[in-house]
Motif scaffolding. Sequence first.
Motif, PDB file in Angstrom:
ATOM      1  N   GLN A 299       8.192  -2.607 -27.752  1.00  0.00           N
ATOM      2  CA  GLN A 299       7.709  -1.866 -26.592  1.00  0.00           C
ATOM      3  C   GLN A 299       7.947  -2.629 -25.294  1.00  0.00           C
ATOM      4  O   GLN A 299       7.979  -3.854 -25.271  1.00  0.00           O
ATOM      5  CB  GLN A 299       6.201  -1.601 -26.743  1.00  0.00           C
ATOM      6  CG  GLN A 299       5.834  -0.831 -28.000  1.00  0.00           C
ATOM      7  CD  GLN A 299       6.579   0.473 -28.128  1.00  0.00           C
ATOM      8  OE1 GLN A 299       6.496   1.332 -27.243  1.00  0.00           O
ATOM      9  NE2 GLN A 299       7.311   0.637 -29.223  1.00  0.00           N
ATOM     10  N   VAL A 300       8.099  -1.867 -24.224  1.00  0.00           N
ATOM     11  CA  VAL A 300       8.128  -2.417 -22.862  1.00  0.00           C
ATOM     12  C   VAL A 300       6.902  -1.852 -22.162  1.00  0.00           C
ATOM     13  O   VAL A 300       6.816  -0.647 -21.905  1.00  0.00           O
ATOM     14  CB  VAL A 300       9.410  -2.039 -22.105  1.00  0.00           C
ATOM     15  CG1 VAL A 300       9.367  -2.599 -20.684  1.00  0.00           C
ATOM     16  CG2 VAL A 300      10.650  -2.547 -22.847  1.00  0.00           C
ATOM     17  N   ILE A 301       5.941  -2.712 -21.886  1.00  0.00           N
ATOM     18  CA  ILE A 301       4.656  -2.286 -21.355  1.00  0.00           C
ATOM     19  C   ILE A 301       4.583  -2.646 -19.867  1.00  0.00           C
ATOM     20  O   ILE A 301       4.654  -3.818 -19.488  1.00  0.00           O
ATOM     21  CB  ILE A 301       3.499  -2.945 -22.124  1.00  0.00           C
ATOM     22  CG1 ILE A 301       3.578  -2.563 -23.611  1.00  0.00           C
ATOM     23  CG2 ILE A 301       2.143  -2.543 -21.528  1.00  0.00           C
ATOM     24  CD1 ILE A 301       2.604  -3.288 -24.495  1.00  0.00           C
ATOM     25  N   GLY A 302       4.469  -1.640 -19.027  1.00  0.00           N
ATOM     26  CA  GLY A 302       4.399  -1.867 -17.590  1.00  0.00           C
ATOM     27  C   GLY A 302       3.005  -2.266 -17.146  1.00  0.00           C
ATOM     28  O   GLY A 302       2.008  -1.742 -17.643  1.00  0.00           O
ATOM     29  N   VAL A 303       2.955  -3.203 -16.215  1.00  0.00           N
ATOM     30  CA  VAL A 303       1.695  -3.588 -15.550  1.00  0.00           C
ATOM     31  C   VAL A 303       2.012  -3.483 -14.057  1.00  0.00           C
ATOM     32  O   VAL A 303       2.410  -4.467 -13.420  1.00  0.00           O
ATOM     33  CB  VAL A 303       1.241  -5.014 -15.947  1.00  0.00           C
ATOM     34  CG1 VAL A 303      -0.104  -5.341 -15.301  1.00  0.00           C
ATOM     35  CG2 VAL A 303       1.144  -5.159 -17.458  1.00  0.00           C
ATOM     36  N   ASN A 304       1.903  -2.268 -13.516  1.00  0.00           N
ATOM     37  CA  ASN A 304       2.549  -2.022 -12.229  1.00  0.00           C
ATOM     38  C   ASN A 304       1.782  -1.110 -11.273  1.00  0.00           C
ATOM     39  O   ASN A 304       2.337  -0.664 -10.266  1.00  0.00           O
ATOM     40  CB  ASN A 304       3.935  -1.438 -12.479  1.00  0.00           C
ATOM     41  CG  ASN A 304       3.893  -0.180 -13.331  1.00  0.00           C
ATOM     42  OD1 ASN A 304       3.003   0.654 -13.189  1.00  0.00           O
ATOM     43  ND2 ASN A 304       4.856  -0.044 -14.240  1.00  0.00           N
ATOM     44  N   GLY A 305       0.516  -0.811 -11.568  1.00  0.00           N
ATOM     45  CA  GLY A 305      -0.247   0.025 -10.660  1.00  0.00           C
ATOM     46  C   GLY A 305       0.302   1.421 -10.496  1.00  0.00           C
ATOM     47  O   GLY A 305       0.169   2.035  -9.434  1.00  0.00           O
ATOM     48  N   ALA A 306       0.946   1.946 -11.551  1.00  0.00           N
ATOM     49  CA  ALA A 306       1.554   3.288 -11.564  1.00  0.00           C
ATOM     50  C   ALA A 306       2.806   3.372 -10.708  1.00  0.00           C
ATOM     51  O   ALA A 306       3.235   4.459 -10.322  1.00  0.00           O
ATOM     52  CB  ALA A 306       0.547   4.375 -11.145  1.00  0.00           C
ATOM     53  N   LEU A 307       3.425   2.224 -10.450  1.00  0.00           N
ATOM     54  CA  LEU A 307       4.659   2.204  -9.646  1.00  0.00           C
ATOM     55  C   LEU A 307       5.794   2.904 -10.372  1.00  0.00           C
ATOM     56  O   LEU A 307       6.625   3.560  -9.750  1.00  0.00           O
ATOM     57  CB  LEU A 307       5.032   0.745  -9.332  1.00  0.00           C
ATOM     58  CG  LEU A 307       6.283   0.514  -8.490  1.00  0.00           C
ATOM     59  CD1 LEU A 307       6.142   1.179  -7.127  1.00  0.00           C
ATOM     60  CD2 LEU A 307       6.531  -0.988  -8.328  1.00  0.00           C
ATOM     61  N   ALA A 308       5.870   2.759 -11.691  1.00  0.00           N
ATOM     62  CA  ALA A 308       6.964   3.363 -12.445  1.00  0.00           C
ATOM     63  C   ALA A 308       6.646   4.800 -12.799  1.00  0.00           C
ATOM     64  O   ALA A 308       5.504   5.142 -13.045  1.00  0.00           O
ATOM     65  CB  ALA A 308       7.229   2.555 -13.709  1.00  0.00           C
TER      66      ALA A 308
ATOM     67  N   ARG B 106       0.821  -1.212   0.000  1.00  0.00           N
ATOM     68  CA  ARG B 106       0.000   0.000   0.000  1.00  0.00           C
ATOM     69  C   ARG B 106       0.854   1.262   0.000  1.00  0.00           C
ATOM     70  O   ARG B 106       0.484   2.285  -0.589  1.00  0.00           O
ATOM     71  CB  ARG B 106      -0.950  -0.005   1.199  1.00  0.00           C
ATOM     72  CG  ARG B 106      -2.101  -0.999   1.065  1.00  0.00           C
ATOM     73  CD  ARG B 106      -2.898  -1.102   2.355  1.00  0.00           C
ATOM     74  NE  ARG B 106      -3.561   0.157   2.681  1.00  0.00           N
ATOM     75  CZ  ARG B 106      -4.731   0.546   2.208  1.00  0.00           C
ATOM     76  NH1 ARG B 106      -5.391  -0.242   1.360  1.00  0.00           N
ATOM     77  NH2 ARG B 106      -5.273   1.697   2.562  1.00  0.00           N
ATOM     78  N   SER B 107       1.993   1.192   0.655  1.00  0.00           N
ATOM     79  CA  SER B 107       2.858   2.371   0.705  1.00  0.00           C
ATOM     80  C   SER B 107       3.706   2.537  -0.556  1.00  0.00           C
ATOM     81  O   SER B 107       4.074   3.653  -0.918  1.00  0.00           O
ATOM     82  CB  SER B 107       3.766   2.302   1.939  1.00  0.00           C
ATOM     83  OG  SER B 107       4.694   1.235   1.825  1.00  0.00           O
ATOM     84  N   MET B 108       4.005   1.441  -1.241  1.00  0.00           N
ATOM     85  CA  MET B 108       4.876   1.488  -2.413  1.00  0.00           C
ATOM     86  C   MET B 108       4.126   1.760  -3.705  1.00  0.00           C
ATOM     87  O   MET B 108       4.636   2.452  -4.589  1.00  0.00           O
ATOM     88  CB  MET B 108       5.630   0.155  -2.566  1.00  0.00           C
ATOM     89  CG  MET B 108       6.652  -0.127  -1.488  1.00  0.00           C
ATOM     90  SD  MET B 108       7.272  -1.829  -1.601  1.00  0.00           S
ATOM     91  CE  MET B 108       8.024  -1.832  -3.222  1.00  0.00           C
TER      92      MET B 108
END
Length: 240
Positions: A231-240, A199-201
């Motif tokens: 392409q490099v497609i992130g699936v990261n919950g807006a982490l990047a 949750r914090s990250m």
Amino acid sequence: MNPRALITGASGAIGTAIAHTLAAAGHEVILHAHRNRDTAEAVATTIRDAGGRARVVVFDITDGSACREALEPLAAEQPVQILVHNAGVHDDAPLAGMNPGQWAHPIEVGLNGFYNVTQPLLLPMITTRWGRVIAITSVAGQLGNRGQSNYAAAKSGLHGAIRSLAQEVASRGITANAVAPGIIESPMSASSFDTEAIRSMVPMRRAGQPEEVASVVGFLASAASSYVSAQVIGVNGALA
């Protein structure tokens, strides 16, 4: 007939979700395993019970000769036109205390394994003039992560390999892309991150689901993605 797909590291949470997604789209899925054959066989059985087509191949992805022995007969039988390289391992330690074996392990599986599996399948794929090469990487390959210089090196190396391969095969109707997950709910992530840490990250304040990664792979493996490559497609919950 729909193209058939090979998924490396298919016994883990993300690999299993990808296998189910591609099988549901009508592809025959070939599930690679090494030490977890029973788990991969169980995934294949579940897919077949649902009306899909699945089988398991077992080999050590770090052994180039073993890869060729397993894959060349498959390609001769029918070219594999969708390759999802999902195999990868962690061997975490700060670089100052990392021994040579720890440094090499993720690179042997994740990066050298990509070469060992992809290279024997490429020429047969090229003859069909249609293909999809998809590498499952990590947000660590984009941002780095403490204690994971080896893992990050393997994953960022895949980004370079994918972008270069995409240029080499673009005129042959083949795309090459990477999918870079962040924290995805799995037994591995559960041992590393508790709920409060996630949750914090993560700006979305939750871990992702394997199926959320698999849905992106499903798109990249489809005809609808024909103009998406390198392409490099992130699936990261807006982490990047």
